[in-house]
Enzyme design. Sequence first.
Site, mmCIF file in Angstrom:
data_model
loop_
_atom_site.group_PDB
_atom_site.id
_atom_site.type_symbol
_atom_site.label_atom_id
_atom_site.label_comp_id
_atom_site.label_asym_id
_atom_site.label_seq_id
_atom_site.Cartn_x
_atom_site.Cartn_y
_atom_site.Cartn_z
ATOM 1 N N ASN A 183 3.699 2.375 2.641
ATOM 2 C CA ASN A 183 2.783 1.353 3.133
ATOM 3 C C ASN A 183 3.398 -0.047 2.946
ATOM 4 O OD1 ASN A 183 0.644 -0.551 3.308
ATOM 5 N ND2 ASN A 183 -0.841 1.088 2.967
ATOM 6 N N ASP A 215 -2.056 4.846 -5.836
ATOM 7 C CA ASP A 215 -3.035 5.513 -4.985
ATOM 8 C C ASP A 215 -4.287 4.661 -5.012
ATOM 9 O OD1 ASP A 215 -3.487 7.669 -3.150
ATOM 10 O OD2 ASP A 215 -5.083 8.314 -4.487
ATOM 11 N N SER A 216 -4.723 4.280 -3.831
ATOM 12 C CA SER A 216 -5.823 3.336 -3.759
ATOM 13 C C SER A 216 -6.717 3.685 -2.580
ATOM 14 C CB SER A 216 -5.279 1.909 -3.626
ATOM 15 O OG SER A 216 -4.211 1.861 -2.710
ATOM 16 N N ASP A 269 -8.786 -4.669 4.673
ATOM 17 C CA ASP A 269 -9.058 -6.065 4.288
ATOM 18 C C ASP A 269 -9.948 -6.829 5.281
ATOM 19 O OD1 ASP A 269 -7.799 -5.923 1.857
ATOM 20 O OD2 ASP A 269 -5.908 -6.795 2.556
ATOM 21 N N LYS A 289 -6.628 -13.192 -2.936
ATOM 22 C CA LYS A 289 -6.860 -11.734 -2.955
ATOM 23 C C LYS A 289 -6.321 -11.152 -4.259
ATOM 24 C CE LYS A 289 -5.789 -7.237 -1.050
ATOM 25 N NZ LYS A 289 -5.154 -6.366 -0.077
ATOM 26 N N HIS A 327 -8.415 -5.136 -6.768
ATOM 27 C CA HIS A 327 -8.128 -3.923 -7.533
ATOM 28 C C HIS A 327 -6.640 -3.866 -7.918
ATOM 29 C CE1 HIS A 327 -7.366 -3.587 -3.324
ATOM 30 N NE2 HIS A 327 -7.039 -2.317 -3.313
ATOM 31 N N ARG A 328 -5.756 -4.152 -6.963
ATOM 32 C CA ARG A 328 -4.314 -4.056 -7.226
ATOM 33 C C ARG A 328 -3.852 -5.193 -8.142
ATOM 34 N NH1 ARG A 328 -3.191 -3.290 -2.559
ATOM 35 N NH2 ARG A 328 -3.254 -1.036 -2.736
HETATM 36 P P1 ITT Z 1 1.507 5.580 0.190
HETATM 37 O O1 ITT Z 1 0.694 6.754 -0.297
HETATM 38 O O2 ITT Z 1 2.779 6.007 0.844
HETATM 39 O O3 ITT Z 1 1.694 4.535 -0.877
HETATM 40 P P2 ITT Z 1 -0.807 5.078 1.878
HETATM 41 O O4 ITT Z 1 -1.168 3.983 2.839
HETATM 42 O O5 ITT Z 1 -0.939 6.494 2.363
HETATM 43 O O6 ITT Z 1 0.691 4.808 1.355
HETATM 44 P P3 ITT Z 1 -2.842 5.630 -0.098
HETATM 45 O O7 ITT Z 1 -2.706 7.100 0.056
HETATM 46 O O8 ITT Z 1 -2.981 5.040 -1.464
HETATM 47 O O9 ITT Z 1 -1.612 4.854 0.558
HETATM 48 O O10 ITT Z 1 -4.067 5.171 0.819
HETATM 49 C C1 ITT Z 1 -4.622 3.916 0.642
HETATM 50 C C2 ITT Z 1 -5.554 3.604 1.791
HETATM 51 O O11 ITT Z 1 -6.452 2.593 1.379
HETATM 52 C C3 ITT Z 1 -4.791 3.063 2.995
HETATM 53 O O12 ITT Z 1 -5.508 3.341 4.188
HETATM 54 C C4 ITT Z 1 -4.794 1.564 2.729
HETATM 55 O O13 ITT Z 1 -4.663 0.806 3.903
HETATM 56 C C5 ITT Z 1 -6.150 1.365 2.027
HETATM 57 N N1 ITT Z 1 -6.012 0.299 1.032
HETATM 58 C C6 ITT Z 1 -5.506 0.394 -0.230
HETATM 59 N N2 ITT Z 1 -5.444 -0.800 -0.821
HETATM 60 C C7 ITT Z 1 -5.899 -1.689 0.079
HETATM 61 C C8 ITT Z 1 -6.048 -3.080 0.072
HETATM 62 O O14 ITT Z 1 -5.660 -3.816 -0.950
HETATM 63 N N3 ITT Z 1 -6.555 -3.655 1.166
HETATM 64 C C9 ITT Z 1 -6.924 -2.944 2.233
HETATM 65 N N4 ITT Z 1 -6.785 -1.616 2.335
HETATM 66 C C10 ITT Z 1 -6.275 -0.978 1.260
#
Ligand code: ITT
Length: 198
Positions: free
Chosen positions: A11, A71-72, A157, A177, A182-183
């Site tokens: 990401n 993981d978020s 966002d 932000k 959270h991050r």
């Molecule tokens: P990786 O696992 O490869 O790191 P991913 O995008 O698949 O990439 P996740 O499985 O953690 O990551 O999914 C996180 C989802 O939540 C993803 O759709 C993000 O866009 C969203 N997300 C996480 N943090 C965010 C933030 O700070 N702002 C907006 N969206 C967020």
Amino acid sequence: MPVRIVLASSNPGKLREYRELAAGTALEIDLLPNFEELPAFEESAPTFAENSAGKALHFSRFTAEMVLADDSGLVVPAVGGAPGVHSARYAGPNARDTDRASKLLRELEGKTGEERKARFVCVMAVARQGRALAVVSDCAEGVIAGEPRGANGFGYDPIFCFPDGRRTYAEASTEEKNLASHRGKAFRKLIEFLVPKN
Ligand code: ITT
């Protein structure tokens, strides 16, 4: 001496934020080299913590460096906690950020007040060569906007507002932000662990 860590993530929005969060600290963050060519990790666990730790442990087997995984996702209690751990796959495997946000807005149609409350969650895990070193997490409360607004940030966002409901994260500067998110909050715990002050 800077402490170096490599991020296992596909990401680009996350990497951008980590680079900004680490700027001016003793932590140096880069993308895990050849990340896209390495065997993928299946994020099928029911919790952010398991997915994050699993991701860090998995990718730490392909490098001697310390690996960071994140993981978020977004949790909306009024729709059973969705999209939750499925945040990335919420609108199918090839969907875009805008598709995922639109799907959530449709699910929340007609919901007002308390029912639009939401929370971003972030779990960071650090591992080295198959051993877990740290897991930290935090969350950020907010409300889901009526429609997408703003061009900053990534993912959900444009539809996630600060708790007062006035501006979305995508309308805020990165600094704003990172102070509330959270991050940003989890990252400050990670720094304390990785770069302890004496
Ligand atoms: P990786 O696992 O490869 O790191 P991913 O995008 O698949 O990439 P996740 O499985 O953690 O990551 O999914 C996180 C989802 O939540 C993803 O759709 C993000 O866009 C969203 N997300 C996480 N943090 C965010 C933030 O700070 N702002 C907006 N969206 C967020």
